[in-house]
Design a protein around this motif. Structure first.
Motif, PDB file in Angstrom:
ATOM      1  N   GLU A  66       0.840  -1.194   0.000  1.00  0.00           N
ATOM      2  CA  GLU A  66       0.000   0.000   0.000  1.00  0.00           C
ATOM      3  C   GLU A  66       0.878   1.248   0.000  1.00  0.00           C
ATOM      4  O   GLU A  66       1.570   1.531   0.976  1.00  0.00           O
ATOM      5  N   TYR A  68       0.453   5.393  -1.590  1.00  0.00           N
ATOM      6  CA  TYR A  68      -0.544   6.259  -2.221  1.00  0.00           C
ATOM      7  C   TYR A  68       0.046   7.498  -2.890  1.00  0.00           C
ATOM      8  O   TYR A  68       1.029   8.076  -2.418  1.00  0.00           O
ATOM      9  N   GLU A 376      -9.041   2.845  -4.915  1.00  0.00           N
ATOM     10  CA  GLU A 376      -7.671   2.348  -4.832  1.00  0.00           C
ATOM     11  C   GLU A 376      -6.955   2.310  -6.191  1.00  0.00           C
ATOM     12  O   GLU A 376      -5.748   2.539  -6.268  1.00  0.00           O
ATOM     13  N   THR A 400       1.403   1.324   3.847  1.00  0.00           N
ATOM     14  CA  THR A 400       0.422   2.407   3.878  1.00  0.00           C
ATOM     15  C   THR A 400       1.125   3.755   3.910  1.00  0.00           C
ATOM     16  O   THR A 400       0.832   4.630   4.717  1.00  0.00           O
ATOM     17  N   ARG A 463      -8.273   7.981   4.679  1.00  0.00           N
ATOM     18  CA  ARG A 463      -7.809   6.638   5.058  1.00  0.00           C
ATOM     19  C   ARG A 463      -7.323   6.686   6.505  1.00  0.00           C
ATOM     20  O   ARG A 463      -6.407   7.440   6.847  1.00  0.00           O
ATOM     21  N   LYS A 468     -11.607   3.233   4.844  1.00  0.00           N
ATOM     22  CA  LYS A 468     -11.427   4.155   3.716  1.00  0.00           C
ATOM     23  C   LYS A 468     -12.781   4.798   3.405  1.00  0.00           C
ATOM     24  O   LYS A 468     -13.756   4.122   3.090  1.00  0.00           O
ATOM     25  N   ARG A 487     -10.016  -4.796  -0.248  1.00  0.00           N
ATOM     26  CA  ARG A 487      -9.165  -3.852  -0.981  1.00  0.00           C
ATOM     27  C   ARG A 487      -9.782  -3.519  -2.340  1.00  0.00           C
ATOM     28  O   ARG A 487      -9.514  -2.466  -2.921  1.00  0.00           O
TER      29      ARG A 487
END
Length: 549
Positions: A66, A68, A376, A400, A463, A468, A487
């Motif tokens: 994960e 982002y 996502e 994350t 998040r 989420k 997910r």
């Protein structure tokens, strides 16, 4: 004799003392950014595309499940380069000026760049590739701390004639035009060649920071014939089969959990089995070219690795690799006024096409949606970190992380203190946290004091832990997903968890106020028509055209 022994022993102890007190050399830092690369487009993340160099970095280093970005080009780059949420950096919407400081479309002075800060620590600051966060003749890389820059703007990979109607050159070196003959170069190679040259010219005793920002595999689909030939026939089975193959491999690699949900197929993805033979051939060719573009990017990274080894810099260099957003949904032939030009076979200098939503559905496996969405598939990136001196080979963690975490990570590595004052300006404070406890330590994911937040053209997300929260413009309704088990974002559990929705939405609006986010309803009238069309660019050819759904 005893006096000689004592003298030698004293000298030896003195040398050991100097060695113990000497500071270790600052690590060299390379940040590699791909453009429009999907979550599963690398071998190390489940792809069939040949990416041996990136796979090697992954196998000898670390991957995060994960990580982002900001879902689209300029806002991601603004956050990546400054460690700020994009609104704080002045790029809240895109590279367009909407008349508000948080939406001016280029980096503000209060958001210091990686180059500006690392330069104060004695680093050479080098860049080759795409910038996309300048405007009104300010905030170009050579104005924001970079010593040497080869800047290439998005557009044709084979010439410069499509960039702002040919009025401006798409390539510059240290701010001066860099003439290149049409048809005699390939953009990815130009970016690589200049990066290698900068590394070769860097003083051996000076640490360097290299920002290597490839435009590949962003459309238009342009690739070299020898690279395309490697993938001939590979995509004749279509996107559904490709997606299934990638998901199977992702499970084998541990990238996704066996029990995790897989995103559902959008209703407007074409049914491959209903396409004619000619249509299938045309679509397969597009993905062959896309794969060739990723392949050539990986080859370029291989050249950089070879240069590091040749100069001995590889022993003290950390490399991070990410993508600026998920694979895109836009179809250039259908979008806005159509393709800029399209006068030749796909992949050649005269063509101007994109892989579109159909292939991106496979590129973003197993995630939901595409570039510019806050699901996502829009905000997730592969993340590879390589540093032989510190990172254990073959490491796979949840992570994350977020692009706002890159700046504090690099400053931590360089021993840099983020300045409270810079050239008479009080800089914005950093929004992220150092990733070093995850990269070097035992932490499986980054521990934060507050959630992560997103906003782009009215699309919003939060998040926090397993939760989420998402909403998609023009709607204001919140959706809630449990990413521990879902997910793929298949089951909206907002109605069953009103307390979570309430808590996270309150946190969002507090963040939005602090960060300068403006309700998009008040900005939509200022949005350029081309960008309005971009947000609506879904593939919706009629069934009567023979494509089917």
């Amino acid at each position: 004799m005893n006096k000689v022994i004592l003298t030698c022993l004293g000298a030896l102890l003195t040398m050991q003392g100097f060695a113990q007190n000497a500071k270790p050399a600052k690590p060299n830092i390379i940040l590699i950014l791909a453009d429009d690369l999907g979550y599963s487009d690398l071998g190390a993340y489940g792809s069939e595309i040949k990416t041996p160099n990136l796979d090697r970095l992954a196998n000898e280093g670390l991957r995060l499940k994960e990580f982002y970005n900001n879902s689209i080009c300029a806002p991601t780059r603004a956050s990546l380069l400054t460690g700020q949420y994009q609104h704080k950096a002045g790029v809240g919407y895109f590279a367009n000026d909407l008349g508000i400081p948080a939406y001016q479309g280029y980096l503000n002075k209060e958001s210091l760049t990686l180059a500006e800060v690392l330069k104060t620590q004695g680093y050479s600051t080098l860049m080759s590739g795409k910038w996309h966060v300048a405007g009104k003749e300010v905030s170009f890389p050579w104005q924001r701390g970079f010593d040497h820059v080869m800047m290439s703007e998005n557009g044709s990979y084979f010439d410069q004639g499509d960039f702002e109607g040919g009025k401006k050159r798409a390539y510059t070196i240290d701010g001066k035009p860099y003439p290149l003959e049409a048809g005699k170069f390939y953009q990815t190679d130009v970016i690589t060649e200049n990066a290698v040259k900068f590394l070769d010219q860097n003083p051996k005793d000076k640490p360097f920071f290299l920002y290597l920002a490839y435009t590949a595999p962003h459309w238009p689909l342009h690739a070299l014939p020898e690279d395309i030939a490697k993938y001939k026939g590979r995509y004749d089975k279509g996107w559904d089969v490709l997606r299934a193959e990638r998901i199977k491999k992702q499970k084998e690699l541990g990238i996704i959990d066996e029990k995790s949900s897989i995103s559902e197929k959008d209703a407007d993805i074409y049914n491959w089995n209903k396409l004619s033979f000619d249509q299938r051939s045309q679509w397969a060719k597009k993905m062959e070219i896309f794969a060739a573009m990723v392949d050539r990017l990986d080859q370029g990274i291989g050249q950089v690795l070879n240069k590091l080894k040749a100069t001995g810099a590889d022993k003290n260099t950390i490399i991070l690799f990410i993508s600026d957003n998920g694979a895109p949904a836009e179809d250039l032939v259908k979008w806005y006024k159509g393709a800029v030009r399209n006068s030749g076979p796909v992949g050649t200098i005269g063509s101007y096409e994109s892989q579109s939503k159909n292939w991106s559905y496979a590129s973003n496996s197993p995630l939901k949606a595409f570039k510019d969405y806050m699901y996502e598939g829009g905000i997730s990136s592969p993340f590879i970190a390589w540093y032989p001196a510190k990172i254990k080979p073959g490491t796979l963690k949840k992570g994350t992380g977020h692009i706002i975490d890159i700046a504090p990570t690099f400053y931590d590595l360089a021993g840099a203190t983020y300045p409270k004052s810079y050239q008479g300006i009080t800089p914005n404070t950093l929004a992220g946290k150092s990733l070093l406890p995850v990269l070097f330590g035992n932490d499986n994911e980054l521990k934060r004091d507050e959630p992560l937040f997103w906003e782009r053209a009215g699309n919003r997300a939060v998040r926090a832990g397993k939760w989420k929260l998402v909403s998609t413009w023009p709607g204001y309704n919140w959706e809630l997903y449990n990413l521990e088990t879902d997910r793929g974002e298949t089951t909206n559990v907002a109605r069953q968890n009103h307390d979570v929705v309430s808590r996270l939405s309150v946190a969002y609006f507090d963040w939005a106020k602090r960060t300068g986010v403006v309700d998009f309803a008040t900005l939509e009238a200022k949005e350029p028509q081309s960008m309005k069309e971009f947000r609506k660019s879904k593939v919706q050819e009629a069934v009567s055209e023979g494509f089917g759904f």
